[in-house]
Design an enzyme around this catalytic site. Structure first.
Site, PDB file in Angstrom:
ATOM      1  N   ASP A 157     100.123  38.820  42.385  1.00  0.00           N
ATOM      2  CA  ASP A 157      99.578  39.502  43.548  1.00  0.00           C
ATOM      3  C   ASP A 157      98.052  39.452  43.473  1.00  0.00           C
ATOM      4  O   ASP A 157      97.459  39.984  42.535  1.00  0.00           O
ATOM      5  CB  ASP A 157     100.066  40.960  43.507  1.00  0.00           C
ATOM      6  CG  ASP A 157      99.562  41.765  44.681  1.00  0.00           C
ATOM      7  OD1 ASP A 157     100.199  41.720  45.743  1.00  0.00           O
ATOM      8  OD2 ASP A 157      98.513  42.431  44.550  1.00  0.00           O
ATOM      9  N   TYR A 210      89.691  40.811  45.585  1.00  0.00           N
ATOM     10  CA  TYR A 210      89.666  40.934  44.114  1.00  0.00           C
ATOM     11  C   TYR A 210      88.887  39.817  43.421  1.00  0.00           C
ATOM     12  O   TYR A 210      88.645  39.912  42.214  1.00  0.00           O
ATOM     13  CB  TYR A 210      91.082  40.890  43.516  1.00  0.00           C
ATOM     14  CG  TYR A 210      92.091  41.844  44.064  1.00  0.00           C
ATOM     15  CD1 TYR A 210      91.719  43.033  44.682  1.00  0.00           C
ATOM     16  CD2 TYR A 210      93.444  41.570  43.965  1.00  0.00           C
ATOM     17  CE1 TYR A 210      92.681  43.901  45.187  1.00  0.00           C
ATOM     18  CE2 TYR A 210      94.398  42.434  44.450  1.00  0.00           C
ATOM     19  CZ  TYR A 210      94.011  43.599  45.078  1.00  0.00           C
ATOM     20  OH  TYR A 210      94.958  44.439  45.570  1.00  0.00           O
ATOM     21  N   LYS A 247      95.911  38.633  50.252  1.00  0.00           N
ATOM     22  CA  LYS A 247      95.685  39.636  51.305  1.00  0.00           C
ATOM     23  C   LYS A 247      94.430  39.362  52.123  1.00  0.00           C
ATOM     24  O   LYS A 247      93.437  38.838  51.607  1.00  0.00           O
ATOM     25  CB  LYS A 247      95.547  41.026  50.671  1.00  0.00           C
ATOM     26  CG  LYS A 247      96.630  41.333  49.680  1.00  0.00           C
ATOM     27  CD  LYS A 247      96.621  42.744  49.171  1.00  0.00           C
ATOM     28  CE  LYS A 247      97.564  42.888  47.995  1.00  0.00           C
ATOM     29  NZ  LYS A 247      96.965  42.534  46.699  1.00  0.00           N
ATOM     30  N   HIS A 253      95.303  43.844  54.091  1.00  0.00           N
ATOM     31  CA  HIS A 253      95.020  44.699  52.917  1.00  0.00           C
ATOM     32  C   HIS A 253      95.049  46.200  53.258  1.00  0.00           C
ATOM     33  O   HIS A 253      95.415  47.028  52.425  1.00  0.00           O
ATOM     34  CB  HIS A 253      93.667  44.314  52.302  1.00  0.00           C
ATOM     35  CG  HIS A 253      93.601  44.542  50.830  1.00  0.00           C
ATOM     36  ND1 HIS A 253      92.972  43.700  49.961  1.00  0.00           N
ATOM     37  CD2 HIS A 253      94.119  45.523  50.061  1.00  0.00           C
ATOM     38  CE1 HIS A 253      93.093  44.162  48.729  1.00  0.00           C
ATOM     39  NE2 HIS A 253      93.785  45.278  48.770  1.00  0.00           N
TER      40      HIS A 253
HETATM   41  N1  LIG Z   1      97.333  46.512  48.244  1.00  0.00           N
HETATM   42  C1  LIG Z   1      96.434  47.281  47.694  1.00  0.00           C
HETATM   43  O1  LIG Z   1      95.644  47.958  48.394  1.00  0.00           O
HETATM   44  C2  LIG Z   1      96.340  47.350  46.190  1.00  0.00           C
HETATM   45  C3  LIG Z   1      95.514  48.316  45.582  1.00  0.00           C
HETATM   46  C4  LIG Z   1      95.469  48.369  44.193  1.00  0.00           C
HETATM   47  C5  LIG Z   1      96.224  47.491  43.421  1.00  0.00           C
HETATM   48  N2  LIG Z   1      96.995  46.541  44.041  1.00  0.00           N
HETATM   49  C6  LIG Z   1      97.805  45.559  43.229  1.00  0.00           C
HETATM   50  O2  LIG Z   1      98.578  46.232  42.268  1.00  0.00           O
HETATM   51  C7  LIG Z   1      98.322  45.715  40.966  1.00  0.00           C
HETATM   52  C8  LIG Z   1      98.437  46.811  39.925  1.00  0.00           C
HETATM   53  O3  LIG Z   1      97.677  47.928  40.299  1.00  0.00           O
HETATM   54  P1  LIG Z   1      96.630  48.676  39.346  1.00  0.00           P
HETATM   55  O4  LIG Z   1      95.933  47.724  38.473  1.00  0.00           O
HETATM   56  O5  LIG Z   1      95.856  49.597  40.203  1.00  0.00           O
HETATM   57  O6  LIG Z   1      97.561  49.626  38.531  1.00  0.00           O
HETATM   58  P2  LIG Z   1      98.603  49.695  37.321  1.00  0.00           P
HETATM   59  O7  LIG Z   1      99.327  48.428  37.124  1.00  0.00           O
HETATM   60  O8  LIG Z   1      99.362  50.938  37.626  1.00  0.00           O
HETATM   61  O9  LIG Z   1      97.648  50.038  36.092  1.00  0.00           O
HETATM   62  C9  LIG Z   1      96.885  49.134  35.425  1.00  0.00           C
HETATM   63  C10 LIG Z   1      96.285  49.910  34.242  1.00  0.00           C
HETATM   64  O10 LIG Z   1      97.324  50.356  33.365  1.00  0.00           O
HETATM   65  C11 LIG Z   1      97.135  49.803  32.062  1.00  0.00           C
HETATM   66  N3  LIG Z   1      98.467  49.418  31.567  1.00  0.00           N
HETATM   67  C12 LIG Z   1      99.213  48.364  31.952  1.00  0.00           C
HETATM   68  N4  LIG Z   1     100.389  48.350  31.280  1.00  0.00           N
HETATM   69  C13 LIG Z   1     100.372  49.419  30.455  1.00  0.00           C
HETATM   70  C14 LIG Z   1     101.286  49.932  29.495  1.00  0.00           C
HETATM   71  N5  LIG Z   1     102.452  49.347  29.271  1.00  0.00           N
HETATM   72  N6  LIG Z   1     100.943  51.065  28.831  1.00  0.00           N
HETATM   73  C15 LIG Z   1      99.753  51.667  29.060  1.00  0.00           C
HETATM   74  N7  LIG Z   1      98.838  51.221  29.942  1.00  0.00           N
HETATM   75  C16 LIG Z   1      99.135  50.100  30.633  1.00  0.00           C
HETATM   76  C17 LIG Z   1      96.195  48.626  32.234  1.00  0.00           C
HETATM   77  O11 LIG Z   1      95.354  48.488  31.123  1.00  0.00           O
HETATM   78  P3  LIG Z   1      95.339  47.121  30.231  1.00  0.00           P
HETATM   79  O12 LIG Z   1      94.886  46.010  31.115  1.00  0.00           O
HETATM   80  O13 LIG Z   1      94.368  47.433  29.153  1.00  0.00           O
HETATM   81  O14 LIG Z   1      96.748  46.933  29.748  1.00  0.00           O
HETATM   82  C18 LIG Z   1      95.358  49.041  33.456  1.00  0.00           C
HETATM   83  O15 LIG Z   1      94.290  49.874  33.050  1.00  0.00           O
HETATM   84  C19 LIG Z   1      96.888  45.128  41.067  1.00  0.00           C
HETATM   85  O16 LIG Z   1      96.710  44.124  40.113  1.00  0.00           O
HETATM   86  C20 LIG Z   1      96.893  44.585  42.486  1.00  0.00           C
HETATM   87  O17 LIG Z   1      97.479  43.301  42.481  1.00  0.00           O
HETATM   88  C21 LIG Z   1      97.087  46.484  45.400  1.00  0.00           C
END
Ligand SMILES: NC(=O)c1ccc[n+]([C@@H]2O[C@H](COP(=O)([O-])OP(=O)(O)OC[C@H]3O[C@@H](n4cnc5c(N)ncnc54)[C@H](OP(=O)(O)O)[C@@H]3O)[C@@H](O)[C@H]2O)c1
Length: 274
Positions: free
Chosen positions: A20, A25, A55, A88
């Site tokens: 994604d 980004y 997006k 987005h």
């Molecule tokens: N459509 C939208 O508006 C929108 C907005 C935000 C995000 N997104 C998408 O959603 C994806 C994920 O969202 P996100 O990055 O906000 O949130 P997330 O996946 O909930 O959280 C990522 C965070 O959690 C940590 N993490 C990952 N696996 C873990 C585990 N097993 N144990 C502990 N910590 C862990 C990561 O650190 P480390 O890297 O150090 O593991 C990072 O700091 C993004 O990459 C993007 O593609 C979309």
């Protein structure tokens, strides 16, 4: 950039196949590089083995801008089509794309004109399916009232602190698949909530959060730069949560208003356009 490419390449080696990204980004180019590297090293035979989502940025949500924006994304990615192209957010902002914007930067969002551009992307074969992100129910209803092609996906922030029950129910009834971003609470900066990883109700938090979302019929989009956590986050198949665990999560007090939604997630529960 090399860091992103390497994390994606490691994820491909581990078997991840859905990626994604978004023009916002700046990860489209590194993803494209990782795809080429994976094909060169035999991890993939071609990019059709992947499911790629990207997006349309809030700076490009107006008629005439949508198809060129996707063409630019495809050129960054080095591929001919994406599997899913998403708006987005139901927002239009002036000027360059960026994460942070003020109310003064916001212009009226042209749902009809933007969606027609998305439909063109589909008709041109540049996107196999089209959808939205951060759309609340009222904006989805309006979109459904004018769309020739209904959105296939609504990608929203979803985790145990913000369960989005009503929105999921609406989407299910209207055959719109829900994708959960920040399923682990994200970084808690422009969106998300770090509180998720500290919930006292849940042990083995990441595994449980991801499995919980999957059992609700939602697809999950976890992100990690860490190889061990990439492995851990894949361990969500072949087992189920107990009824007690599901019940405990359903009783977790929900975030509301500003506490729940920041950044591009704000249209979800606030009557404003940012
Ligand atoms: N459509 C939208 O508006 C929108 C907005 C935000 C995000 N997104 C998408 O959603 C994806 C994920 O969202 P996100 O990055 O906000 O949130 P997330 O996946 O909930 O959280 C990522 C965070 O959690 C940590 N993490 C990952 N696996 C873990 C585990 N097993 N144990 C502990 N910590 C862990 C990561 O650190 P480390 O890297 O150090 O593991 C990072 O700091 C993004 O990459 C993007 O593609 C979309």
């Amino acid at each position: 950039m090399k860091l992103i490419e390497t994390a994606i390449f490691e994820a491909m080696k581990l078997g991840y196949r859905h990626f994604d990204t978004a023009s916002l980004y700046q990860s489209e180019h590194p993803l494209g590089q990782a795809i080429s590297r994976a094909i060169r090293s035999g991890i993939l035979s071609n990019c059709d083995e992947l499911f790629i989502t990207t997006k349309l940025a809030a700076a490009d949500t107006y008629p005439g801008a949508v198809v060129p924006a996707l063409r630019k994304s495809l050129s960054e990615l080095g591929i001919k089509y994406v599997d899913l192209y998403l708006i987005h957010a139901p927002v239009r902002v002036k000027g360059e794309k960026r994460y942070v914007f003020t109310k003064e930067d916001v212009m009226p969002f042209d749902s009809k004109g933007t969606w027609e551009g998305m439909e063109q992307c589909y008709e041109l074969g540049l996107a196999k399916s089209i959808g939205v992100c951060n759309f609340p129910i009222d904006k989805l209803k309006f979109l459904l009232s004018h769309a020739k092609i209904p959105p296939s996906v609504n990608q929203v922030e979803m985790h145990p602190l913000w369960q989005q029950n009503e929105l999921i129910d609406f989407c299910r009834k209207n055959c719109i698949h829900v994708g959960a971003y920040s399923p682990l609470g994200g970084t808690g900066s422009f969106w998300g909530n770090r509180g998720v990883l500290h919930l006292k109700e849940i042990e083995e938090i990441a595994r449980i959060c991801l499995r919980w979302a999957l059992e609700r019929g939602v697809s999950v989009l976890p992100k990690s730069f860490n190889k061990e956590r990439l492995k851990e986050n894949k361990d969500i198949f072949g087992w189920r949560l107990s009824e007690d665990e599901v019940q405990i999560i359903s009783l977790i007090p929900q975030l509301v208003g500003d506490d729940a939604s920041h950044g591009l997630a704000r249209p979800i529960n606030q009557d404003i356009n940012v």
